[in-house]
Structures are given as structure tokens and as C-alpha cells.
Design an enzyme around this catalytic site. Structure first.
Site, PDB file in Angstrom:
ATOM      1  N   ASP A 229      48.294  42.545  29.052  1.00  0.00           N
ATOM      2  CA  ASP A 229      49.333  42.008  29.932  1.00  0.00           C
ATOM      3  C   ASP A 229      50.559  41.532  29.165  1.00  0.00           C
ATOM      4  O   ASP A 229      50.771  40.336  28.957  1.00  0.00           O
ATOM      5  CB  ASP A 229      48.750  40.875  30.773  1.00  0.00           C
ATOM      6  CG  ASP A 229      47.627  41.369  31.666  1.00  0.00           C
ATOM      7  OD1 ASP A 229      47.476  42.603  31.809  1.00  0.00           O
ATOM      8  OD2 ASP A 229      46.901  40.522  32.213  1.00  0.00           O
TER       9      ASP A 229
ATOM     10  N   GLU B 215      36.481  41.581  27.875  1.00  0.00           N
ATOM     11  CA  GLU B 215      36.428  40.773  26.621  1.00  0.00           C
ATOM     12  C   GLU B 215      35.074  40.076  26.439  1.00  0.00           C
ATOM     13  O   GLU B 215      34.688  39.895  25.293  1.00  0.00           O
ATOM     14  CB  GLU B 215      37.567  39.757  26.641  1.00  0.00           C
ATOM     15  CG  GLU B 215      38.941  40.411  26.530  1.00  0.00           C
ATOM     16  CD  GLU B 215      39.357  41.182  27.792  1.00  0.00           C
ATOM     17  OE1 GLU B 215      38.953  40.737  28.891  1.00  0.00           O
ATOM     18  OE2 GLU B 215      40.034  42.211  27.664  1.00  0.00           O
TER      19      GLU B 215
ATOM     20  N   ASP C 133      38.650  47.262  32.529  1.00  0.00           N
ATOM     21  CA  ASP C 133      39.446  46.040  32.368  1.00  0.00           C
ATOM     22  C   ASP C 133      38.503  44.843  32.214  1.00  0.00           C
ATOM     23  O   ASP C 133      37.292  44.959  32.447  1.00  0.00           O
ATOM     24  CB  ASP C 133      40.324  45.895  33.627  1.00  0.00           C
ATOM     25  CG  ASP C 133      41.381  44.809  33.495  1.00  0.00           C
ATOM     26  OD1 ASP C 133      41.710  44.412  32.359  1.00  0.00           O
ATOM     27  OD2 ASP C 133      41.900  44.378  34.552  1.00  0.00           O
TER      28      ASP C 133
HETATM   29  O1  MIG Z   1      43.208  39.440  36.435  1.00  0.00           O
HETATM   30  O2  MIG Z   1      43.297  44.542  37.768  1.00  0.00           O
HETATM   31  O3  MIG Z   1      45.321  43.718  32.210  1.00  0.00           O
HETATM   32  O4  MIG Z   1      46.423  45.742  33.770  1.00  0.00           O
HETATM   33  O5  MIG Z   1      46.531  45.313  36.551  1.00  0.00           O
HETATM   34  C1  MIG Z   1      44.032  40.531  36.158  1.00  0.00           C
HETATM   35  C2  MIG Z   1      44.427  43.740  37.792  1.00  0.00           C
HETATM   36  C3  MIG Z   1      43.212  41.787  36.076  1.00  0.00           C
HETATM   37  C4  MIG Z   1      44.412  42.678  34.161  1.00  0.00           C
HETATM   38  C5  MIG Z   1      44.878  43.945  33.523  1.00  0.00           C
HETATM   39  C6  MIG Z   1      45.977  44.550  34.366  1.00  0.00           C
HETATM   40  C7  MIG Z   1      45.476  44.807  35.762  1.00  0.00           C
HETATM   41  C8  MIG Z   1      44.952  43.509  36.375  1.00  0.00           C
HETATM   42  N1  MIG Z   1      43.929  42.929  35.516  1.00  0.00           N
END
Ligand code: MIG
Length: 756
Positions: A458, A390, A387
Site C-alpha cells: 500500500d 504477513e 493478500d
Molecule cells: O485491508 O483487499 O494491499 O492492494 O486492495 C486492505 C483490499 C486489504 C490490502 C492490499 C490492497 C488491497 C486491499 N488490501
């Protein structure tokens, strides 16, 4: 601002496989990768090293061209590249001289300071599809997009950019197709005649080369095949990752994870995967377990294994600044992090607080990252969710002076997530021995399919997101990403029970089927919506498991040809205008045989367009004539799914997980049709790489309507099928429907069923 347009050709040379044309502004390098794939690189820095994160092929060793007074022509068996010399303009034609695509005569390739822009002419009827994870319509004409990987939390129906960069599109006009891939990781731009002057389109990048690959194959499927030949294809995914996946931000303790997993088994709702989001870690430190809530990871993962659940855990790139934390200490000592130009480590804030960012562009850093997964693989984690890559720094800007090795952030940002997921894949693959890792990433660049599945970040619990989400899935499929999911139910907010049921039924037909919700959302598991809805959700998940033999074979096709699993109708019905209409643009083929029409939660009928040919409703066998629109029933219990006439679909009985052996019967469904069809059935152990050494089981199954025969060809490969019996199930063969069984499924012989 300095402005230049590429001008006259001053010299023409050939260097091995590459034609080199110099103008006052740039060098144009042309090479041939195959009869249908041509590279054109227009560069102002001809001597810098030629590298790519995406491309895994080399040009053909020899190149020949013809030169006339006005132009240079390169002929392949499929294409003609015509380069006008003065001023330099590039054009692509079919071998028999029909225009596919060319520079705009006036502006062609131009520069504004470092920014490079290629203006291309547009045909009156031209449509554009592709660009991966981009909002908007299937036909991108009239829209403009930017590639700049972004943590697009709360993204809306028109938000751009999102998380990923796939600078590849397909143009369709005059009964012709072509593709163009701009391999440049700077911030890039695609304007599909979105300017008020719609005479041309333009593509460009903030800096770097106008480095593009032109694809001239004459079907969308062949273009995808060429694009994935160039940038790689996915491996066979672990079979369990195609089962139902339950996620949440977060299940807060090992006990809760176990309780949820057990909840599926108690209710006999099939599932394979459960996730740990960020709260399993100690203070959000990557590669750690929370000492209290996940005190004995191995024990709890073993308990999950006992009930046939696989565990996937999340990792973010940000390494917490904290002395004594292993990854921090090692990273600082070895200099593994992104830096400011003065050599200080860059600091950004994310979940753990102040963090450093690993430089995944370096091989030694990727290796280090990969070995760090041992704290997860050792107790038994099987899947690795990447995650925030980017990369995200609480969605703040990362200063452009931040460096990854020799390169500044803006030069390579769009490939950062890809390199993280690559490091994750390569590292966990080593740690898991012969087992296939499952890797899931949010940020990506072209070629990502070689390492990881993706999901669309999201989204929100709205009907509009349900429809948009599947368009994103289909569009990602056009750019090589077959293994794609969306947060079923919507990440942000709470779906109504109707929306949950509806979205879950679409999940059955989504390549990766994962239910996920954000921290503040209500619990989202199948049993949270009352007994009637639970029953429907369960039935739809069961349908997913019935279809697994078909789905796994479809993933095999993706691994061989790059053909996506979820396919916009623009792939098979490219020249049928209706498939681009807003009313029908969300429809898709799930594999070769099933047409699915996404429907919003509040509608109980749907207007569906069935392309030419004959179709059967999957749930009723009702027959429809294609080339028409129909208003069909779409109760929450029955998403409109249609089977193409002549389809061959292997199914199995309902199992509670992919680890469940089942009853050993393959149900081979065949729908009557008037054209010969075939299906490649593929099976292997679903878990290891033994298939690379022949341990697979592959059979071509074909239906011959003229002779009313189904033939199951001899087995290829050394794997023993888990099905010891095949049951034929006939659909649409009036009055002759009989179930036939055969026992010799393992035999290396041809089985012929005479229908009747
Ligand atoms: O700041 O890990 O897209 O799927 O549950 C949010 C927490 C960070 C973004 C991801 C989401 C995940 C969440 N993350």
C-alpha cells in the site's frame, strides 16, 4: 541476560559433506555448495532437523580441508575459507588470498539469551546493496533494518519493516564483491554499520541458528545467479501477465468489471488483465462469489474472454468463522488451522470478521487450500492474488503463543506468506492443467520467485513514493524477484493528472505493470484524467506492448540466470560511484539495453547520469557519451529512456492485448556501437508448459561492429514463431539507415545482414 561470544575450538570432525567444529557455545557446520557458495551454520541445537523454505540445493558430497596449528582452511577454485581456531573466527578470501569478508575479531558470533548476533568487519569503502523490499538508499551502509513481515498499510518513506523478508545482501569493496544470505525465519536484524561505532556491522535473529550462505563470485550478476541457483528461479510467466493490468479496490459488480474492460477496447488502449478485489466474495468468504453482484461468474468471465481479458481474483488467508461455510467446516474438522497451545483454533479479525488462519506449513493444508481454488478456476479465473499474508490480523499482534504445527508464530512468521503463495501456485497449477497460473503475493520470504510475483503493497500517490517504489523494485530484483510491481498511481490518495501520467510512463518499464487504487480513491483508469493525459497514457501503454518481445526474452533470462528485469545500475556498473549518489540511485536498466531515469511529476527536465559507453535517447536517437551527467528534457510525454550503444531490441507493432495476433512482423532494432553485442531472443506459446518439452523458439542475435554485420543464428526449439517476417531498423548508422526485410524467419539457418 546471558551473554556469550563464541570461543575456542574444542574438536574438529567431518561428517560426510560437512565440517563440524565444536566450541563450548555452539557447533559450527561448514559445507561447500559450489566453488563460490559456502554454508556456515552456527548452531546451539546441533541435532534438530535441518530444513529450509528457501534452499533447494544440497552441498557437494565431499569436502576437504587443511589444518594448521592456528587454523582450518577450505580451498575451492574461487575461494578460501579460513577458520581461526582460537577463538573461532570465520573469514572468506578470494582464491589468491584477498579478503572478502570476515567476522569482527572481537565480537564475532555472540548470543544474548536466545538471540544470535554475528558481528562482521567492514571495509572503509564498503557498500551494501540488497535486502529486498526495504526503504532507504540503494547503498544501505549506515542503515539498519528488521525483518518481520508486516501489513504496513500507509507506509512512509522510512517505514521498516514492510511486507517481505529477503535476508540477503551484497557487499562491495576494493573492487570485490560477495554476498551473504542469512537463512533464518525468526525476526532478523541487519545493521550495516549504522551504529555510531562504524567499525563493524551486525546481522542477527531473535533465535535459531546463525545459518548463512556466503557467495564469493566476483560480479553482482554472478552472485545473483548463485543466489538463485541456491533458492530457485522463476518460471516463464504467462505472457498476458506482462501486459497492462487494471486493478481497483474494488470493481463492485460483474457489470462494472465488464464495463471497465470494454472501456479499454472502446478507446483502443491495450490491456490484458482486470482484477476483482475483495468485494467479489460473499461476505468476504474466501472461494465464494457474491450471489447478487457476481451471480454468474462463468458468464461474465466468458464475456471478458471474448474481449481478450484475463481475470485475477484476490484471496486472503483468513477463513471466516461461520458454520456451513465449506472451508470453515472442513478446516475445523480436519484441524487445518493455526492453534493456541491448548489446541483451540486461533481467532483473528480481518475483513470477514472473526477468522481462522490455515497452517500453510503443512502439506495437507496446502493441498486442501490448492483444491479450494476450483470455485475460481472452474468459471475461468486465470490469476490468483494473495493478500494479507504477513499474516495480517487488522494489523494487530498475533499472540506469540499461536502455533503452526509444532512451531510458534515468531519462529516461522516470515515464511507464512510464502507458504500461502506456494499452496496457491501448486494448487492452481494442478487445476489449470497445462496452463501457467499467475500468482501475486504481498508477503514473501527468500525463494518466493519459484512460485509467485510480488507487489510492494500500500504505497501512496506521491512523487516520493514513485521514486521509492522503483528502488524497491530494483532491490527486490537483487534478491531473486524479477517479477515485481508497485501500485501505479499510488494506492492511497489521488495522484494529480501529472503524477498519474508520469507514473504510468514508468509502469511501462516496471516488470509487472499494474494500476491499482484503494477504495476511497477516485477512479484511476487511463481515461479519468482528461483527453490529453489519456492520449499520453495510451501511448505509454502502447510502448509496453511494442516492447513485449524484448520483455519476454528478458523474463526468459530471469528464468535461466535469475538476472532481474529491472536492474539497479549497481549490477552492471558496480564500481562506478555515481550510481550510488542519491540523485542517480533510482535509475535502472530495464533488461540489458534500456536505461530508465524515473522523474517526478513536477519536473520537466531531469539530471541523468549515463555510465561509461555511448547511449542514445530512445525517443530521438540523440547520442550521448557516457561517464557524464546530463540535464535532459523530460516532458510528461517523454520519460528519459536511453539505449545502450550496440543494443539489439526486438519489438512488434501495437496490439490491443497479448491475445491479438498482430501483423506478424518482428521489428529488430539495432543501435550503432563499437563493441560486439548479442541478444537471446526467446519465444514460446506464452501460455502452457510445453516450453519445458522443447516447444520454444530461441535465436541468438549478434551485432559485429568491426564487420558491420548483424547475425541471426539458427533457431533452437520446435516452436513456430508468431512472426513471419523480420524487419531490421537501424539507429545511429549515419545515412545508411535502411529498412530491410526477410521472410524466412522460421528457417533453421543463419541470417546475416550486411549493413550498408
Ligand atoms: O485491508 O483487499 O494491499 O492492494 O486492495 C486492505 C483490499 C486489504 C490490502 C492490499 C490492497 C488491497 C486491499 N488490501
Amino acid at each position: 541476560m546471558e551473554f556469550k561470544i563464541i570461543s575456542n575450538t574444542q574438536s574438529i570432525n567431518q561428517h560426510n559433506d560437512t565440517l563440524l567444529l565444536n566450541t563450548a557455545e555452539a557447533q559450527v557446520q561448514v559445507s561447500v555448495y559450489s566453488s563460490t557458495v559456502i554454508r556456515v551454520n552456527i548452531t546451539t541445537q546441533a541435532n534438530k532437523p535441518d530444513t529450509s523454505f528457501a534452499v533447494i540445493r544440497e552441498p557437494l558430497p565431499d569436502l576437504s580441508y587443511e589444518e594448521t596449528l592456528q587454523e582450518i582452511v577450505i580451498n575451492t577454485t574461487a575461494l578460501q575459507v579460513r577458520i581461526q581456531k582460537d577463538p573461532l573466527r570465520v573469514a572468506f578470501y578470494t582464491a589468491d588470498g584477498v579478503l572478502l569478508s570476515k567476522d569482527d575479531d572481537r565480537f564475532a558470533t555472540a548470543w544474548q539469551d536466545a538471540k544470535v548476533i554475528n558481528h562482521r568487519s567492514v571495509q572503509p569503502d564498503e557498500k551494501f546493496i540488497g535486502l529486498g523490499e526495504k526503504v532507504g538508499n540503494l547503498n544501505r551502509r549506515g542503515s539498519a533494518y528488521v525483518n518481520w513481515n508486516t501489513d504496513a498499510a500507509d507506509y512512509q518513506l522510512l517505514t521498516d519493516p514492510l511486507y517481505k523478508t529477503f535476508p540477503f545482501y551484497i557487499g562491495i569493496h576494493s573492487g570485490l564483491t560477495y554476498g551473504l544470505f542469512l537463512d533464518n525465519t525468526h525476526r532478523s536484524y541487519f545493521d550495516f554499520a549504522a551504529s555510531t561505532d562504524n567499525q563493524f556491522m551486525w546481522i542477527g535473529a531473535d533465535a535459531g541458528d546463525l545459518n548463512y550462505y556466503f557467495f564469493g563470485a566476483q560480479t553482482v550478476a554472478e552472485i545473483i545467479k548463485d543466489y538463485t541457483w541456491l533458492t530457485g528461479r522463476m518460471e516463464m510467466p504467462p505472457l498476458w501477465s506482462l501486459g497492462y493490468q487494471q486493478c481497483r479496490w474494488s470493481y463492485m459488480s460483474a457489470d462494472e468489471v465488464l464495463e471497465i474492460a470494454q472501456g479499454f477496447r472502446d478507446r483502443q488502449i491495450p490491456a490484458d488483465v482486470i482484477y476483482c478485489d475483495i468485494d467479489y466474495m460473499q461476505d468476504f468468504k474466501i472461494f465464494t462469489w457474491n450471489k447478487e453482484t457476481f451471480a454468474r461468474p462463468k458468464d461474465f468471465i466468458n464475456q471478458l474472454k471474448d474481449i481478450n481479458f484475463k481475470l485475477v481474483t484476490i484471496v486472503d488467508p483468513g477463513i471466516k468463522v461461520e458454520q456451513g461455510y465449506q472451508q470453515y467446516d472442513e478446516g475445523v474438522e480436519k484441524g487445518y488451522f493455526a492453534t493456541y497451545p491448548n489446541g483451540e483454533n486461533y481467532v483473528g479479525e480481518v475483513w470477514p470478521g472473526r477468522c481462522h488462519y490455515p497452517d500453510f506449513f503443512r502439506e495437507d493444508v496446502r493441498e486442501w487450500w490448492g483444491t479450494s481454488f476450483n470455485t475460481l478456476t472452474e468459471p475461468g479465473v486465470d490469476g490468483f492474488w494473495n493478500d494479507m499474508n504477513e499474516p495480517s490480523a487488522w494489523n494487530q499482534n498475533i499472540p506469540p503463543i499461536v502455533k503452526f504445527g509444532d512451531q510458534f508464530m515468531p519462529e516461522v512468521r516470515n515464511a507464512y506468506g510464502m507458504q500461502m503463495a506456494r499452496a496457491t501456485y501448486e494448487g492452481t497449477r494442478k487445476l489449470l492443467g497445462n496452463k501457467r497460473p499467475f500468482v501475486l503475493t504481498r508477503a514473501a520470504y527468500s525463494g518466493m520467485q519459484r512460485y509467485s510475483a510480488v507487489w510492494t503493497g500500500d504505497n501512496a500517490a506521491t512523487d516520493e513514493h514513485l521514486l521509492l517504489g522503483h528502488r524497491l523494485v530494483n532491490s527486490l530484483g537483487l534478491t531473486g524477484m524479477a517479477f515485481v510491481g508497485v501500485d501505479i498511481g499510488g494506492f492511497a490518495g489521488n495522484p494529480s493528472p501529472e503524477l498519474m501520467v508520469r507514473w504510468n510512463s514508468l509502469g511501462t518499464y516496471t516488470p509487472m505493470f499494474r494500476n491499482h487504487a484503494m477504495k476511497e480513491a477516485d477512479m484511476r483508469e487511463p481515461w479519468r484524467f482528461g483527453p490529453e493525459n489519456e492520449a499520453i497514457i495510451k501511448k505509454d501503454i502502447e510502448q509496453r506492448y511494442r516492447l513485449l518481445p524484448y520483455l519476454y526474452s528478458t523474463f526468459y533470462e530471469a528464468s535461466q540466470t535469475g538476472m532481474p528485469v529491472s536492474r539497479t545500475l549497481a549490477i552492471d556498473y558496480t564500481y562506478d560511484k555515481s550510481v550510488y549518489f542519491e540523485d542517480y540511485q533510482n535509475q535502472f536498466m530495464f533488461g540489458d539495453a534500456l536505461l530508465v531515469a524515473p522523474v517526478v511529476s513536477y519536473a520537466h527536465t531531469a539530471k541523468v547520469y549515463l555510465p561509461q559507453g555511448a547511449w542514445y535517447r530512445l525517443s530521438s536517437d540523440e547520442r550521448y557519451t557516457g561517464g557524464n551527467t546530463y540535464e535532459v528534457d523530460a516532458p510528461l510525454t517523454d520519460l528519459p529512456v536511453f539505449v545502450k550503444a550496440g543494443a539489439i531490441i526486438p519489438m512488434q507493432n501495437i496490439v490491443q492485448s497479448t491475445a491479438d495476433a498482430g501483423d506478424g512482423v518482428m521489428q529488430l532494432h539495432v543501435w550503432q556501437g563499437d563493441k560486439p553485442t548479442s541478444f537471446i531472443y526467446y519465444e514460446d506459446d506464452g501460455n502452457t508448459y510445453d516450453y519445458e518439452h522443447g516447444a520454444f523458439y530461441k535465436r541468438t542475435i549478434s551485432f559485429d561492429p568491426a564487420n558491420q554485420e548483424v547475425t541471426i543464428c539458427a533457431v533452437e526449439g520446435s516452436f513456430v514463431s508468431k512472426y513471419n517476417k523480420i524487419t531490421m531498423v537501424w539507429h545511429g548508422f549515419d545515412n545508411r539507415i535502411a529498412i530491410q526485410e526477410v521472410d524466412n524467419v522460421q528457417d533453421k539457418i543463419v541470417i546475416v545482414y550486411k549493413i550498408q
